[in-house]
Design a protein around this motif. Structure first.
Motif, short mmCIF file in Angstrom:
data_model
loop_
_atom_site.label_atom_id
_atom_site.label_comp_id
_atom_site.label_asym_id
_atom_site.label_seq_id
_atom_site.Cartn_x
_atom_site.Cartn_y
_atom_site.Cartn_z
N ILE A 1 10.09 1.17 0.12
CA ILE A 1 10.98 2.04 -0.65
C ILE A 1 11.51 1.31 -1.89
CG2 ILE A 1 13.18 3.27 -0.59
CD1 ILE A 1 12.65 3.82 2.37
N ALA A 2 11.86 0.03 -1.74
CA ALA A 2 12.43 -0.72 -2.86
C ALA A 2 11.42 -0.95 -3.97
CB ALA A 2 12.97 -2.06 -2.36
N ARG A 3 10.12 -0.97 -3.67
CA ARG A 3 9.10 -1.26 -4.68
C ARG A 3 8.44 0.00 -5.24
NH1 ARG A 3 10.57 -5.33 -6.78
NH2 ARG A 3 8.52 -5.60 -7.75
N VAL A 4 8.78 1.18 -4.74
CA VAL A 4 8.21 2.43 -5.27
C VAL A 4 8.48 2.60 -6.76
CG1 VAL A 4 8.52 4.94 -5.22
CG2 VAL A 4 8.01 3.71 -3.11
N PRO A 5 9.70 2.32 -7.27
CA PRO A 5 9.95 2.54 -8.71
C PRO A 5 9.04 1.72 -9.62
CG PRO A 5 12.01 2.30 -7.53
CD PRO A 5 10.95 1.96 -6.56
N VAL A 6 8.55 0.57 -9.17
CA VAL A 6 7.67 -0.25 -10.01
C VAL A 6 6.39 0.52 -10.34
CG1 VAL A 6 6.36 -2.39 -10.10
CG2 VAL A 6 8.63 -2.37 -9.05
N TYR A 7 5.79 1.13 -9.32
CA TYR A 7 4.56 1.89 -9.54
C TYR A 7 4.86 3.24 -10.19
CZ TYR A 7 2.94 -1.61 -6.25
OH TYR A 7 2.66 -2.79 -5.63
N LEU A 8 6.00 3.83 -9.87
CA LEU A 8 6.36 5.11 -10.46
C LEU A 8 6.48 4.99 -11.98
CD1 LEU A 8 8.94 7.57 -8.94
CD2 LEU A 8 8.76 7.29 -11.40
N ARG A 9 7.16 3.97 -12.46
CA ARG A 9 7.34 3.80 -13.90
C ARG A 9 6.01 3.46 -14.58
NH1 ARG A 9 13.12 1.95 -15.01
NH2 ARG A 9 12.23 0.92 -16.83
N THR A 10 5.20 2.64 -13.94
CA THR A 10 3.91 2.28 -14.54
C THR A 10 2.99 3.49 -14.62
OG1 THR A 10 4.14 0.03 -13.64
CG2 THR A 10 1.95 0.73 -14.35
N ALA A 11 2.89 4.23 -13.51
CA ALA A 11 2.01 5.40 -13.50
C ALA A 11 2.53 6.48 -14.44
CB ALA A 11 1.91 5.95 -12.08
N ARG A 12 3.83 6.65 -14.54
CA ARG A 12 4.40 7.64 -15.46
C ARG A 12 4.05 7.31 -16.90
NH1 ARG A 12 7.44 8.20 -19.92
NH2 ARG A 12 8.34 6.20 -19.29
N ALA A 13 4.15 6.04 -17.28
CA ALA A 13 3.82 5.64 -18.64
C ALA A 13 2.34 5.89 -18.96
CB ALA A 13 4.17 4.17 -18.84
N GLU A 14 1.47 5.56 -18.01
CA GLU A 14 0.04 5.78 -18.22
C GLU A 14 -0.28 7.27 -18.32
OE1 GLU A 14 -2.60 3.66 -18.47
OE2 GLU A 14 -1.37 1.86 -18.44
N LEU B 1 0.83 -1.21 0.00
CA LEU B 1 0.00 0.00 0.00
C LEU B 1 0.86 1.26 0.00
CD1 LEU B 1 -2.92 -0.93 2.43
CD2 LEU B 1 -2.98 -0.78 -0.06
N CYS B 2 1.92 1.28 0.82
CA CYS B 2 2.79 2.47 0.87
C CYS B 2 3.48 2.70 -0.48
CB CYS B 2 3.82 2.30 1.97
SG CYS B 2 3.15 2.35 3.65
N SER B 3 4.04 1.65 -1.05
CA SER B 3 4.71 1.82 -2.34
C SER B 3 3.72 2.17 -3.44
CB SER B 3 5.47 0.54 -2.70
OG SER B 3 4.61 -0.57 -2.70
N LEU B 4 2.50 1.63 -3.37
CA LEU B 4 1.49 1.96 -4.37
C LEU B 4 1.09 3.43 -4.31
CD1 LEU B 4 -0.73 1.23 -6.46
CD2 LEU B 4 -2.17 0.56 -4.53
N LEU B 5 0.84 3.94 -3.12
CA LEU B 5 0.42 5.33 -2.98
C LEU B 5 1.54 6.29 -3.38
CD1 LEU B 5 -1.57 5.13 0.40
CD2 LEU B 5 -2.50 5.24 -1.93
N ILE B 6 2.74 6.07 -2.86
CA ILE B 6 3.85 6.99 -3.14
C ILE B 6 4.27 6.91 -4.61
CG2 ILE B 6 6.23 7.56 -2.57
CD1 ILE B 6 5.71 6.46 0.24
#
Length: 322
Positions: A171-184, A111-116
């Protein structure tokens, strides 16, 4: 005198036919037996994790050396159904207690990595330019180090605890959502409805929240469901290595580590928590694939077909073929 062909097909009363509503999500889930079973398994695991400790009391830590290494049987009551460990503790009670510990680490981390990550990715993808470049370079730096390696190093330096594991994995999983959300967001910012909202003076935060987020959310939730499996396996690996959850707390990975030396004489101590890990992760993976189809308007029609026809070559519904 025969009626015209069009009048023969017209409903009585002259009323125009109402548009067909898409099936409810629970109806679609009921048509897919695999996804339905996966949803039931995950619901059961979460219910056990939330309320199981209210029923087992202290049986997960209660020791009885006279009952050491009893095999699974109903001869010793309900809590002896899955056998006991070397200290005479109920394996069933410890599985229930470990489910709460494992999910209390995996769910907050996801949840934390998803939101951030989603917030930063949508913001960077919508604005572009320098903000997008900085966000992507930070994500690349974090992704350049394996998540498990970062967790091992940090937990070795600091005291292993559930809170530290949650922070490290988040913290380690934040980039996964960051890259996905950025592309969308980068793809949606050039759509006509976004241009129209921008023309009418809608603030950028409202455009992101009202127009871009609802379209990107199904993809992000699918990624979160798959990432839940990765985080849970990582926590189990850390506990197995001895730098994750520490006794007297118990997790599924720690149970596997404690029972590995008794595999030949008491296999149930390590095999049953390992089976719980596999069952939960496989169920989450199957359900994530179903959610991806159910939340995609262009692919949802596939779930209305019989399961034997879903693998056919036809890629569009029959009514769409001219």
């Amino acid at each position: 005198m025969t009626k015209p062909a069009d009048s023969a097909d017209r409903p009585s009363g002259g009323a125009a036919p109402s548009p067909t509503r898409p099936p409810r999500w629970w109806l679609l889930l009921g048509r897919d037996r695999g996804a339905a079973v996966a949803a039931v398994v995950l619901a059961a695991v979460f219910l056990v994790a939330l309320f199981g400790r209210l029923f087992i009391g202290d049986r997960a830590v209660r020791q009885d050396l006279r009952a050491s290494l009893r095999p699974p049987s109903l001869d010793h009551g309900f809590y002896g159904l899955l056998g006991t460990d070397v200290l005479g503790r109920s394996v069933l009670a410890r599985l229930v207690d470990a489910a709460g510990t494992t999910l209390s680490v995996a769910v907050p981390a996801v949840l934390c990595s998803l939101l951030i990550g989603s917030a930063l990715g949508l913001w960077a993808g919508y604005h572009g330019g320098m903000r997008e470049n900085v966000a992507m370079r930070v994500a690349d730096v974090i992704l350049s180090f394996p998540s498990l390696l970062i967790a091992v190093v940090v937990l070795y330096v600091f005291a292993p605890s559930a809170m530290n594991i949650v922070l490290i994995l988040a913290i380690a999983r934040v980039p996964v959502y960051l890259r996905t959300a950025r592309a969308e967001s980068a793809e949606l910012r050039s759509r006509l409805f976004v241009d129209a909202a921008r023309t009418f003076g809608t603030p950028s935060r409202n455009i992101i929240y009202r127009h871009i987020l609802p379209i990107a959310l199904p993809t992000l939730l699918t990624v979160a469901t798959l990432d839940f499996c990765f985080v849970m396996l990582t926590e189990s690996s850390l506990s197995f290595l001895g730098i994750g959850i520490q006794p007297p707390d118990v997790s599924w990975g720690l149970m596997v580590a404690q029972g590995r030396q008794y595999l030949q004489t008491a296999w149930w101590i390590a095999v049953l928590p390992g089976f719980a890990i596999v069952l939960t992760t496989v169920s989450a993976t199957v359900l994530a694939a179903w959610v991806r189809l159910a939340t995609d308007p262009a692919q949802r029609w596939r779930l209305t077909l019989p399961q034997k026809r879903r693998g056919n070559r036809a890629a569009v519904p029959s009514e769409m073929i001219a």
